[in-house]
Design an enzyme around this catalytic site. Structure first.
Site, PDB file in Angstrom:
ATOM      1  N   HIS A  35       0.855  -1.192   0.000  1.00 19.45           N
ATOM      2  CA  HIS A  35       0.000   0.000   0.000  1.00 19.45           C
ATOM      3  C   HIS A  35       0.884   1.231   0.000  1.00 19.45           C
ATOM      4  CE1 HIS A  35       0.990  -0.497   4.214  1.00 19.45           C
ATOM      5  NE2 HIS A  35       0.351   0.589   4.576  1.00 19.45           N
ATOM      6  N   HIS A  37       1.215   3.919   2.039  1.00 21.20           N
ATOM      7  CA  HIS A  37       1.773   4.634   3.186  1.00 21.20           C
ATOM      8  C   HIS A  37       3.289   4.643   3.010  1.00 21.20           C
ATOM      9  CE1 HIS A  37      -2.002   3.982   5.878  1.00 21.20           C
ATOM     10  NE2 HIS A  37      -2.026   5.160   5.298  1.00 21.20           N
ATOM     11  N   ASP A  39       6.042   4.430   4.630  1.00 25.53           N
ATOM     12  CA  ASP A  39       7.018   3.466   5.152  1.00 25.53           C
ATOM     13  C   ASP A  39       7.047   2.174   4.339  1.00 25.53           C
ATOM     14  OD1 ASP A  39       4.426   3.105   6.218  1.00 25.53           O
ATOM     15  OD2 ASP A  39       5.168   1.971   7.927  1.00 25.53           O
ATOM     16  N   HIS A  40       6.185   2.069   3.350  1.00 25.22           N
ATOM     17  CA  HIS A  40       6.153   0.855   2.524  1.00 25.22           C
ATOM     18  C   HIS A  40       6.663   1.076   1.096  1.00 25.22           C
ATOM     19  CE1 HIS A  40       3.978  -1.721   5.465  1.00 25.22           C
ATOM     20  NE2 HIS A  40       3.770  -0.521   5.966  1.00 25.22           N
ATOM     21  N   HIS A 115      -7.150  -2.014   5.802  1.00 27.09           N
ATOM     22  CA  HIS A 115      -6.317  -0.962   6.364  1.00 27.09           C
ATOM     23  C   HIS A 115      -6.966   0.385   6.055  1.00 27.09           C
ATOM     24  CE1 HIS A 115      -2.674   0.470   8.119  1.00 27.09           C
ATOM     25  NE2 HIS A 115      -2.080   0.859   7.002  1.00 27.09           N
ATOM     26  N   ASP A 185      -0.177  -3.782   5.840  1.00 25.66           N
ATOM     27  CA  ASP A 185      -0.726  -3.563   7.173  1.00 25.66           C
ATOM     28  C   ASP A 185      -2.207  -3.932   7.140  1.00 25.66           C
ATOM     29  OD1 ASP A 185       1.764  -2.375   7.383  1.00 25.66           O
ATOM     30  OD2 ASP A 185       1.020  -0.366   7.661  1.00 25.66           O
ATOM     31  N   HIS A 243       6.362  -5.398  11.962  1.00 21.72           N
ATOM     32  CA  HIS A 243       5.781  -4.051  11.932  1.00 21.72           C
ATOM     33  C   HIS A 243       5.481  -3.579  13.348  1.00 21.72           C
ATOM     34  CE1 HIS A 243       3.279  -0.676  10.498  1.00 21.72           C
ATOM     35  NE2 HIS A 243       3.935  -0.829   9.368  1.00 21.72           N
TER      36      HIS A 243
HETATM   37 ZN   LIG Z   1      -0.056   1.477   6.544  1.00 27.72          ZN
END
Ligand SMILES: [Zn+2]
Length: 279
Positions: A35, A37, A39-40, A115, A185, A243
């Site tokens: 996804h 976000h 941090d990914h 998520h 996530d 995570h």
């Molecule tokens: Zn996320």
């Protein structure tokens, strides 16, 4: 799975970690982004540029929810970078698991998660392997090499002197194909129980503990209990937790909570290698 490297998610530190682990960049042909976000995927443009600086010519495949292509292209355009190779962007969609990649050895499926934004997990399923040959016995029984393939596929053959060679007498069962699922996530999501039933190894996020259930609910993340409950209901063999939130004193607390619901638990950490194989 042998010569294939699959990169799942690409946060800021990914490239540094890949170098530290001496992973050959040239063996990464498929990148899966769960996804958008940051941090990914914030490490992706850097990695794409490094591939270019290494004079990559092989195509690269990137699988992600919609939107990533525009972001990456505008990053490259700003730097007037013309890549030495081609990128195929594959947009994920659907409310059910879907085959997104298939080769001779395995199938990869996207798995919808729950998520704050559109998110997918990934399920890697090895294909059925060839039967193993009992080589000394085959020589003894006078089977020609050109018939080995037929035996590996499960067929009977004839020996040089015309005798029937039964497959079951000269081959062994192959190892069971392995299945690996990656889920990050996501909040606790009951459909995963069916979709991931019987996988060998499940990586499932566990950002929080039950003591912060309110935060988990608010941010659509899981607790260690949630992850372990999915693992238990789906009857997986191993659960890898990851995570983690930095709010807890150490990572053992995740294992302690999860162990109440599921036994075979591993804690992920940078550089740690997990090896699983079927006999
Ligand atoms: Zn996320």
């Amino acid at each position: 799975m042998e010569e294939n490297y699959f990169l799942i998610d690409c946060g800021e530190g990914t490239q540094v970690e890949l170098r530290r682990q001496k992973i050959k960049f040239s063996r990464i042909d498929n990148i899966f982004i769960s996804h958008l976000h940051g941090d990914h995927w914030f490490g992706l443009a850097g990695l794409i540029s490094s591939f270019h600086l290494l004079s990559r010519t092989k195509d690269l495949h990137i699988y992600s929810p919609p939107g990533l292509k525009d972001a990456i292209i505008s990053q490259l355009r700003l730097g007037q970078t013309h890549l030495s190779y081609f990128i195929h962007f594959h947009e994920l969609e659907g409310k059910e698991p879907k085959v997104i990649l298939e080769n001779a050895k395995l199938i990869v499926k996207s798995v919808p998660l729950n998520h704050r934004i559109e998110t997918y997990g990934f399920l890697f399923e090895e294909k059925k392997k060839l039967r193993k040959l009992n080589a000394p016995l085959l020589r003894e029984r006078g089977v020609e090499v050109c018939d080995f393939r037929m035996l590996q596929l499960g067929n009977d053959v004839q020996s040089i002197d015309g005798k029937l060679i039964k497959n079951s007498e000269v081959t062994f069962d192959p190892p069971e194909p392995l299945k690996y699922a990656y889920c990050s996530d996501t909040a606790y999501y009951e459909p995963l129980v069916d979709w991931l039933a019987g996988v060998d190894v499940l990586y499932h996020e566990s950002t929080f503990l039950e003591q912060n259930r309110d935060l988990a609910t608010k941010t659509f993340h899981s607790t260690a209990k949630d992850a372990a409950t999915i693992a238990s209901k789906a009857k997986v063999n191993y659960l890898i937790l990851g995570h983690f939130s930095s709010r807890y004193r150490n990572r053992d607390v995740y294992k302690e909570e999860a162990k109440r619901y599921f036994q075979n638990i591993e804690i992920s950490e940078a550089g740690k290698i997990f090896s699983f194989e079927n006999k």
